[in-house]
Design a protein around this motif. Structure first.
Motif, PDB file in Angstrom:
ATOM      1  N   LYS A 100       6.468   5.927   6.948  1.00 30.19           N
ATOM      2  CA  LYS A 100       7.567   6.541   5.947  1.00 30.19           C
ATOM      3  C   LYS A 100       7.771   8.249   6.763  1.00 30.19           C
ATOM      4  CE  LYS A 100      10.704   4.386   4.348  1.00 30.19           C
ATOM      5  NZ  LYS A 100      11.964   3.386   4.472  1.00 30.19           N
ATOM      6  N   SER A 101       6.830   8.869   6.649  1.00 27.45           N
ATOM      7  CA  SER A 101       6.714  10.151   7.617  1.00 27.45           C
ATOM      8  C   SER A 101       6.906  10.307   9.338  1.00 27.45           C
ATOM      9  CB  SER A 101       5.040  10.782   6.817  1.00 27.45           C
ATOM     10  OG  SER A 101       4.184  10.119   7.865  1.00 27.45           O
ATOM     11  N   LYS A 160      -2.063  11.407  10.408  1.00 28.33           N
ATOM     12  CA  LYS A 160      -2.494  12.147   9.539  1.00 28.33           C
ATOM     13  C   LYS A 160      -3.773  10.986   8.802  1.00 28.33           C
ATOM     14  CE  LYS A 160      -1.375  10.046   4.309  1.00 28.33           C
ATOM     15  NZ  LYS A 160      -0.317   9.779   3.543  1.00 28.33           N
ATOM     16  N   GLN A 177       1.982  15.367  13.237  1.00 34.43           N
ATOM     17  CA  GLN A 177       3.008  14.117  11.875  1.00 34.43           C
ATOM     18  C   GLN A 177       1.824  12.550  11.625  1.00 34.43           C
ATOM     19  OE1 GLN A 177       6.614  13.897  13.979  1.00 34.43           O
ATOM     20  NE2 GLN A 177       7.476  12.660  12.256  1.00 34.43           N
ATOM     21  N   SER A 204       1.029  -1.300  -0.251  1.00 32.79           N
ATOM     22  CA  SER A 204       0.101  -0.103   0.159  1.00 32.79           C
ATOM     23  C   SER A 204       0.584   1.546  -0.235  1.00 32.79           C
ATOM     24  CB  SER A 204      -0.581  -0.236   1.106  1.00 32.79           C
ATOM     25  OG  SER A 204      -1.410   1.343   1.568  1.00 32.79           O
ATOM     26  N   HIS A 205       0.628   1.418  -1.272  1.00 28.41           N
ATOM     27  CA  HIS A 205       1.170   3.542  -1.076  1.00 28.41           C
ATOM     28  C   HIS A 205       1.361   4.037  -0.374  1.00 28.41           C
ATOM     29  CE1 HIS A 205       3.552   2.800  -4.988  1.00 28.41           C
ATOM     30  NE2 HIS A 205       2.652   1.898  -5.403  1.00 28.41           N
ATOM     31  N   GLU A 206      -0.205   4.170   0.789  1.00 30.04           N
ATOM     32  CA  GLU A 206      -0.730   4.807   1.668  1.00 30.04           C
ATOM     33  C   GLU A 206      -0.408   4.642   2.611  1.00 30.04           C
ATOM     34  OE1 GLU A 206      -5.180   6.799   2.082  1.00 30.04           O
ATOM     35  OE2 GLU A 206      -4.784   5.174   1.696  1.00 30.04           O
ATOM     36  N   HIS A 207      -0.086   3.554   3.113  1.00 25.69           N
ATOM     37  CA  HIS A 207       0.776   2.888   3.687  1.00 25.69           C
ATOM     38  C   HIS A 207       2.253   3.243   3.904  1.00 25.69           C
ATOM     39  CE1 HIS A 207      -3.345   0.170   5.280  1.00 25.69           C
ATOM     40  NE2 HIS A 207      -3.344   1.390   5.151  1.00 25.69           N
ATOM     41  N   HIS A 208       2.545   2.909   3.095  1.00 23.95           N
ATOM     42  CA  HIS A 208       4.163   3.118   2.844  1.00 23.95           C
ATOM     43  C   HIS A 208       4.501   5.064   3.373  1.00 23.95           C
ATOM     44  CE1 HIS A 208       7.825   4.016   0.530  1.00 23.95           C
ATOM     45  NE2 HIS A 208       8.111   2.763   1.212  1.00 23.95           N
ATOM     46  N   ASP A 209       3.946   5.786   2.758  1.00 26.03           N
ATOM     47  CA  ASP A 209       3.602   6.903   3.072  1.00 26.03           C
ATOM     48  C   ASP A 209       3.770   7.354   4.381  1.00 26.03           C
ATOM     49  OD1 ASP A 209       4.835   7.326   0.703  1.00 26.03           O
ATOM     50  OD2 ASP A 209       2.734   8.014  -0.650  1.00 26.03           O
ATOM     51  N   LEU A 210       2.338   6.694   5.220  1.00 29.00           N
ATOM     52  CA  LEU A 210       2.399   7.312   6.214  1.00 29.00           C
ATOM     53  C   LEU A 210       3.341   6.540   7.376  1.00 29.00           C
ATOM     54  CD1 LEU A 210       0.695   8.115   8.739  1.00 29.00           C
ATOM     55  CD2 LEU A 210      -0.048   5.674   8.471  1.00 29.00           C
ATOM     56  N   LEU A 231       8.779  -0.977   0.778  1.00 36.36           N
ATOM     57  CA  LEU A 231       7.493  -1.071  -0.554  1.00 36.36           C
ATOM     58  C   LEU A 231       7.765  -2.717  -1.547  1.00 36.36           C
ATOM     59  CD1 LEU A 231       3.849  -0.058  -1.283  1.00 36.36           C
ATOM     60  CD2 LEU A 231       5.902   2.157  -3.007  1.00 36.36           C
TER      61      LEU A 231
END
Length: 249
Positions: A30-31, A142, A140, A22-28, A38
């Motif tokens: 990572k942030s 999201k 932080q 999941s790109h959304e979970h990966h970005d979360l 990923l």
């Protein structure tokens, strides 16, 4: 935490970092400064990724570096870690969830009524009976589609309400009580609430003025008697003007 490949092979093996497709979970994650890769063949389900994160950060050295800790089942929260994060001693009689909530309240108070609104907070992500706890800025967090705001806040809603000047029945938390006694803003808000509504249970010790005396109940004079005439005097009439005594011929 390192594991040997087999009984014969004594060389340690580093576990694979958590993966998600999941790109959304990966970005979360990572942030949030968490180690997540990923990978197209990995699970896209949030609980699966969180479970991997909990296992990955079960290593104390790795967790300390990322400013997180993980708990599984009935493990006790690491008092020494929370003491370091809060920056002062924690109540010795607070344990388990009560210790987590107290630490979260203390950090939230420091950010809301402290020197900086960007002060780190105690946040968490759950997966079944396990959870990952993070020391991160409130900003932080999201909003993730279908999963709400992540990580979740862990401070008491009663503490949040009291800091905003709303005092709920039985809502005086331990951390707020310790803070409010030395905070002029909170004491002024408590005095204003007391004047308008009266302080609810748990907040009475902050009363700075005596309780207002109740108004005296009206005296019952009974039913008025029938047939009694009431004389209302009329205002005096103006006297007649004197007649002229002179006359023209």
């Amino acid at each position: 935490m390192d594991f040997p490949r087999s009984i014969r092979d004594k060389a340690p093996v580093t576990p694979t970092p958590p993966r998600t497709s999941s790109h959304e979970h990966h970005d979360l994650f990572k942030s949030l400064g968490l180690n997540v890769e990923l990978h197209p063949e990995a699970s896209a389900e949030l609980p699966a990724v969180v479970t991997q994160l909990i296992a990955w950060y079960s290593d104390e050295a790795r967790a300390a570096e990322a400013k997180v800790f993980s708990l599984t089942g009935h493990q006790k929260p690491p008092r020494e870690v929370l003491t370091k994060w809060v920056g002062r001693a924690l109540p010795p009689d607070a344990e388990g969830d009560a210790l987590i909530t107290y630490a979260a309240d203390a950090l939230y108070i420091a950010g809301d009524h402290g020197a900086s609104a960007s002060s780190p907070q105690l946040l968490g992500v759950e997966a079944g009976d396990a959870a990952l706890y993070l020391l991160r800025s409130h900003g932080q967090r999201k909003q993730v589609r279908g999963d709400g705001w992540l990580p979740a806040t862990l401070y008491s809603p009663d503490t949040e309400a009291a800091l905003g000047g709303i005092f709920r029945f039985e809502g005086c938390t331990r951390a707020f009580s310790e803070h409010a006694s030395g905070c002029e803003d909170c004491l002024s808000a408590l005095e204003a609430w007391d004047f308008e509504h009266g302080l609810p249970e748990g907040f009475e010790k902050f009363r700075r003025v005596p309780v207002r005396a109740a108004r005296r109940a009206p005296v019952d004079e009974g039913e008025p008697e029938e047939g009694v005439a009431i004389f209302i005097p009329r205002p005096p009439e103006q006297p007649d003007k004197p007649k002229a005594w002179w006359k023209f011929w």
